[in-house]
Design an enzyme around this catalytic site. Structure first.
Site, PDB file in Angstrom:
ATOM      1  N   SER A 183       0.797  -1.229   0.000  1.00 11.49           N
ATOM      2  CA  SER A 183       0.000   0.000   0.000  1.00 11.49           C
ATOM      3  C   SER A 183       0.830   1.278   0.000  1.00 11.49           C
ATOM      4  CB  SER A 183      -0.941   0.005   1.202  1.00 11.49           C
ATOM      5  OG  SER A 183      -0.217  -0.188   2.394  1.00 11.49           O
ATOM      6  N   HIS A 211      -5.264  -4.079  -2.112  1.00  9.48           N
ATOM      7  CA  HIS A 211      -5.043  -3.130  -3.214  1.00  9.48           C
ATOM      8  C   HIS A 211      -4.956  -3.826  -4.567  1.00  9.48           C
ATOM      9  CE1 HIS A 211      -4.478   0.458  -0.705  1.00  9.48           C
ATOM     10  NE2 HIS A 211      -3.972  -0.395   0.177  1.00  9.48           N
ATOM     11  N   LYS A 242     -11.819  -0.263  -0.699  1.00  6.41           N
ATOM     12  CA  LYS A 242     -10.909   0.441  -1.623  1.00  6.41           C
ATOM     13  C   LYS A 242     -11.547   0.444  -3.011  1.00  6.41           C
ATOM     14  CE  LYS A 242      -7.164  -0.602   1.482  1.00  6.41           C
ATOM     15  NZ  LYS A 242      -7.379   0.548   2.352  1.00  6.41           N
TER      16      LYS A 242
HETATM   17  C1  LIG Z   1      -2.865  -3.756   2.579  1.00  6.74           C
HETATM   18  C2  LIG Z   1      -4.050  -3.394   3.423  1.00  6.74           C
HETATM   19  N1  LIG Z   1      -4.688  -4.358   4.094  1.00  6.74           N
HETATM   20  C3  LIG Z   1      -5.762  -4.092   4.859  1.00  6.74           C
HETATM   21  C4  LIG Z   1      -6.226  -2.806   5.004  1.00  6.74           C
HETATM   22  C5  LIG Z   1      -7.407  -2.543   5.894  1.00  6.74           C
HETATM   23  O1  LIG Z   1      -8.557  -2.411   5.143  1.00  6.74           O
HETATM   24  P1  LIG Z   1      -9.847  -1.674   5.732  1.00  6.74           P
HETATM   25  O2  LIG Z   1      -9.671  -0.220   5.499  1.00  6.74           O
HETATM   26  O3  LIG Z   1     -10.978  -2.275   4.966  1.00  6.74           O
HETATM   27  O4  LIG Z   1      -9.903  -2.002   7.184  1.00  6.74           O
HETATM   28  C6  LIG Z   1      -5.616  -1.769   4.312  1.00  6.74           C
HETATM   29  C7  LIG Z   1      -6.137  -0.374   4.415  1.00  6.74           C
HETATM   30  O5  LIG Z   1      -5.550   0.518   4.886  1.00  6.74           O
HETATM   31  C8  LIG Z   1      -4.487  -2.067   3.506  1.00  6.74           C
HETATM   32  O6  LIG Z   1      -3.857  -1.088   2.848  1.00  6.74           O
END
Ligand SMILES: Cc1ncc(COP(=O)(O)O)c(C=O)c1O
Length: 396
Positions: A183, A211, A242
């Site tokens: 990310s 992502h 997302k």
């Molecule tokens: C790689 C990754 N996994 C999990 C999450 C968590 O997702 P959520 O915003 O749905 O809790 C994020 C979000 O920031 C992320 O970038």
């Protein structure tokens, strides 16, 4: 109020401010789109994970409204009591088809999916091999599991193999876990090679496709489709907050995995289920993605266009291979100043510093989206150039 405790917190807040690491939370005052109003200012939005521009789509909004009309606003309880609406069941079935897996289990968020799945699957006496740059929610899940955590070098299959060899003689479950798309850097895990190494050493694999879905693979089916690894990855976790533009998370894999998690995963057992509006919207988004891949193509076209412009100005887009486009600045304060200058000029792009990214690699992360126009991207790139020259980051 405990005065010492208050002072302790204030001292840390002052330190964060001094180091350019304090968080400033802005307020969105309009619908979120490629441009929107934030803190009273209309800006081009380069900060959202709304990759496909789904958040403001009329048909998705209608689906959410219909769900509220039919089922109400809340879940009422955890999934295992009365929180499992028909809409969630439908969303799980559709998502399973989309991801080409036997079954899917919806969570309330990507964070709870990661932090709730890992401790259900591995425990004390087990080993988790974890990419050193994995998302915080994976790290939390690893810590909660009480398994031994063995980090390997970022996206480095040789490092993973070396670490696995060192632990070959140990019994207990072994798990290899990685983000699919990272990310903060926008690079893609070498998942096919990682799965091969994991198999050689008798480990299960888990990938967080947060992502990747809506971005990678045929119609945005995600990283497993991108590498043609269907049936090879034991656990896929993802988020619906997302590219899907809603909120929620999921775990995907075999029917047995999903039944197991229903019985063992704490966010499923101890936190209320996804709302009807979210589930209704997700059903619609899966339909949209299955019908056409136009949005996915537009997203990649926009990302390539913006990256080329930024590189031509002399910006460093780091190791990004996806629409996540970091602009490396280095110093946290400078990155923060650049973000502020951009905001003054009508562009919202967030600066990120330690501990979100390693020390000395502060950056501005630009998130591209299918609904950005070329004019908006030209404007944003020009403003980046202008502000960076003003701050002495670029020469001219
Ligand atoms: C790689 C990754 N996994 C999990 C999450 C968590 O997702 P959520 O915003 O749905 O809790 C994020 C979000 O920031 C992320 O970038």
């Amino acid at each position: 109020m405990n005065q010492r405790f208050q002072e302790m917190m204030q001292t840390e807040l002052d330190r964060l401010e001094k180091d350019g690491l304090s968080v400033r939370i802005r307020t969105l005052e309009s619908e979120q789109g490629p441009a929107c109003t934030i803190d009273g200012k209309y800006v081009v939005n380069l900060a959202a994970n709304n990759y496909l521009g789904i958040i403001g789509r009329k048909d998705v909004k209608e689906a959410a409204k219909k769900a509220i009309d039919e089922y109400g606003v809340g879940a009422g309880a955890v999934k295992t009591i009365i929180g499992n609406t028909q809409l969630i069941v439908e969303a799980e079935k559709k998502l399973a088809k989309f991801k080409d897996v036997e079954a899917v289990l919806m969570y309330q968020a990507g964070l709870t999916a990661n932090s709730g799945t890992i401790p259900a699957l591995v425990h004390e006496g087990d080993i988790i091999f974890s990419d050193e740059l994995n998302h915080a929610s994976i790290i939390d899940g690893c810590r909660l599991s009480k398994a031994r955590i063995v980090p390997f070098k970022h996206c480095d299959v040789a490092s993973l193999e070396e670490k696995m060899k060192e632990h070959d003689s140990e019994t207990g479950t072994k798990m290899v876990v990685t983000d699919g798309v990272f990310s903060m850097d926008g690079d893609i895990a070498p998942l096919a090679d990682m799965v091969a190494v994991a198999k050689q050493h008798g480990a299960i694999t888990m990938v967080d496709d947060a992502h990747g879905e809506g971005v990678l693979g045929d119609h945005g089916r995600g990283i497993v489709n991108y590498f043609h690894l269907e049936g090879e990855v034991d656990v896929e976790v993802g988020t619906l907050s997302k590219a899907f533009g809603v909120v929620g998370g999921y775990a995907a894999g075999s029917r047995t995995l999903v039944e197991f998690l229903k019985n063992k995963s704490r966010p499923i057992l101890f936190s209320s289920s996804m709302t009807p509006a979210d589930a209704g919207a997700i059903v619609k988004v899966v339909d949209i993605l299955m019908e056409s891949d136009d949005l996915v193509h537009k997203l990649w076209e926009n990302a390539a266009y913006f990256k080329a412009k930024m590189k031509a100005f002399g910006f460093d887009t780091w190791r990004s291979e996806t629409p996540i486009t970091p602009i490396i600045i280095g110093d946290s304060k400078l990155a923060k100043n650049l973000s502020a200058k951009l905001f003054e000029r009508g562009v919202f792009a967030q600066s990120l510093g330690f501990p979100t990214v390693p020390q000395g690699l502060a950056r501005i992360r630009c998130m591209l989206c299918a609904s950005h126009t070329k004019e908006q991207l030209d404007f944003a790139a020009d403003m980046f150039h202008e502000a960076a020259v003003e701050l002495g980051i670029l020469k001219s």
